[in-house]
Design an enzyme around this catalytic site. Structure first.
Site, mmCIF file in Angstrom:
data_model
loop_
_atom_site.group_PDB
_atom_site.id
_atom_site.type_symbol
_atom_site.label_atom_id
_atom_site.label_comp_id
_atom_site.label_asym_id
_atom_site.label_seq_id
_atom_site.Cartn_x
_atom_site.Cartn_y
_atom_site.Cartn_z
ATOM 1 N N ASP A 67 40.832 4.183 63.464
ATOM 2 C CA ASP A 67 40.389 3.165 62.929
ATOM 3 C C ASP A 67 41.400 1.749 63.245
ATOM 4 O O ASP A 67 42.434 2.037 63.819
ATOM 5 C CB ASP A 67 40.685 3.013 61.168
ATOM 6 C CG ASP A 67 41.552 3.824 60.915
ATOM 7 O OD1 ASP A 67 42.621 3.916 61.614
ATOM 8 O OD2 ASP A 67 41.722 4.471 59.486
ATOM 9 N N ASN A 136 42.738 8.372 47.712
ATOM 10 C CA ASN A 136 41.398 8.582 46.970
ATOM 11 C C ASN A 136 40.518 9.485 47.791
ATOM 12 O O ASN A 136 39.262 9.577 47.740
ATOM 13 C CB ASN A 136 40.791 7.297 46.538
ATOM 14 C CG ASN A 136 40.583 6.523 48.250
ATOM 15 O OD1 ASN A 136 40.990 6.962 49.362
ATOM 16 N ND2 ASN A 136 40.229 5.499 48.011
ATOM 17 N N HIS A 138 40.327 9.249 51.206
ATOM 18 C CA HIS A 138 39.777 8.633 52.265
ATOM 19 C C HIS A 138 40.134 9.291 53.540
ATOM 20 O O HIS A 138 41.280 9.823 53.564
ATOM 21 C CB HIS A 138 39.726 7.213 52.361
ATOM 22 C CG HIS A 138 41.130 6.564 52.504
ATOM 23 N ND1 HIS A 138 41.689 5.495 51.769
ATOM 24 C CD2 HIS A 138 42.031 6.702 53.493
ATOM 25 C CE1 HIS A 138 42.830 5.286 52.261
ATOM 26 N NE2 HIS A 138 43.062 6.073 53.301
ATOM 27 N N GLU A 143 35.948 4.923 52.673
ATOM 28 C CA GLU A 143 36.284 4.940 51.163
ATOM 29 C C GLU A 143 35.296 5.920 50.634
ATOM 30 O O GLU A 143 34.293 6.104 51.042
ATOM 31 C CB GLU A 143 36.316 3.733 50.851
ATOM 32 C CG GLU A 143 37.221 2.894 51.561
ATOM 33 C CD GLU A 143 38.787 2.944 50.930
ATOM 34 O OE1 GLU A 143 39.263 3.993 50.309
ATOM 35 O OE2 GLU A 143 39.837 1.928 51.125
HETATM 36 C C1 GLP Z 1 45.493 4.495 55.792
HETATM 37 C C2 GLP Z 1 44.928 5.026 57.232
HETATM 38 C C3 GLP Z 1 44.445 6.615 56.979
HETATM 39 C C4 GLP Z 1 45.618 7.282 56.246
HETATM 40 C C5 GLP Z 1 45.890 6.871 54.867
HETATM 41 C C6 GLP Z 1 47.339 7.641 54.197
HETATM 42 O O1 GLP Z 1 44.822 4.046 54.880
HETATM 43 N N1 GLP Z 1 43.868 4.155 57.471
HETATM 44 O O2 GLP Z 1 44.090 6.934 58.222
HETATM 45 O O3 GLP Z 1 45.410 8.685 56.412
HETATM 46 O O4 GLP Z 1 46.297 5.573 55.102
HETATM 47 O O5 GLP Z 1 48.066 7.168 54.834
HETATM 48 P P1 GLP Z 1 49.642 7.857 54.642
HETATM 49 O O6 GLP Z 1 49.658 8.956 55.389
HETATM 50 O O7 GLP Z 1 50.736 6.747 54.605
HETATM 51 O O8 GLP Z 1 49.506 8.313 53.123
#
Ligand code: GLP
Length: 242
Positions: A67, A136, A138, A143
């Site tokens: 992404d 959440n 995702h 989402e």
């Molecule tokens: C972002 C990214 C995701 C990632 C998520 C969790 O929103 N787009 O790909 O998995 O954050 O992030 P973290 O690893 O910092 O908890």
């Protein structure tokens, strides 16, 4: 679904990096699906160390990222383009022409998403897709929704995601409100999937996503239907499951 329980974040990072490293050794021209967020940073550090030790060669590896924020210039230090260069690409011998992310600078979202899906197809799809897990549920920026989005698309980020990501920006107003992300279908086409999760704050979502019902309200729950998923999670993240 295989669950590998690790002692802590460092242990998770080392074990996840070992899985990616073996993919590269077994198929030097593999396509890696890569992820951002704080969780995979340690995994990338271990891959860089393996490269520096002479154990890994990225020269034929191709990558496609999950992404990218819409509207952030690449040189912005919060763009995922910047993140990937900073945490991995500039430290290893990957050919930058073989690295791909959605083009967040393309204002025409249909064009950006169609082109990105075509790039993923043209490299042959992901041999191994690395994923983090949002609070959440995702994955990428898919989402919670009424249905699973199939292909790369433009998403409006949820309030909770904007809140979670504001720590990286000067203020909450600077957090982009939209992103381009691989769809659930794009992710599920990967031959293998590796999920990294760490911390007690992820314990509830780990339980819901991997042990609860499969529902687009918890996007990561679809991974229960994938034939080759490995979850590498630390004890804190697994504290609510036996
Ligand atoms: C972002 C990214 C995701 C990632 C998520 C969790 O929103 N787009 O790909 O998995 O954050 O992030 P973290 O690893 O910092 O908890």
């Amino acid at each position: 679904m295989r669950i590998i329980r690790t002692k802590d974040y460092d242990d998770m990072s080392r074990k996840a990096a070992n899985i990616i490293a073996s993919q590269i050794v077994l198929k030097p021209d593999c396509v890696l699906g890569l992820a951002t967020g704080s969780t995979p940073i340690g995994t990338y550090k271990n891959l860089v160390a393996a490269y520096e030790n002479g154990d890994l060669d990225f020269s034929a590896v191709k990558s496609v990222n999950l992404d990218e924020y819409r509207g952030l210039p690449r040189e912005n230090d919060q763009s995922y383009f910047y993140f990937m260069h900073d945490n991995l690409f500039k430290h290893v011998n990957i050919d930058l022409a073989n690295t791909h992310l959605p083009d967040g600078t393309e204002p025409d979202s249909d064009k950006a998403c169609t082109e990105y899906e075509a790039i993923i197809d043209s490299v042959g799809g992901q041999d191994l897709q690395l994923l983090g897990l949002g609070h959440n549920g995702h994955i990428g920026f898919n989402e919670p929704n009424d249905e699973f989005d199939k292909l790369t698309h433009c998403v409006d980020l949820q309030e909770s995601t904007i809140e979670a990501n504001k720590r990286f920006f000067a203020s909450v107003d600077d957090v982009p409100k939209q992103a381009y992300t691989m769809g659930i279908g794009t992710i599920m086409k990967a031959k293998k999937i590796l999920v990294v999760v760490s911390g007690a704050d992820k314990a509830q979502i780990v339980k819901d996503a991997f042990f609860g019902p499969v529902t687009p309200r918890v996007p990561a729950s679809i991974l229960q239907f994938h034939p080759d998923v490995t979850v590498v999670a630390d004890e804190a993240a697994l504290s609510l499951v036996k």
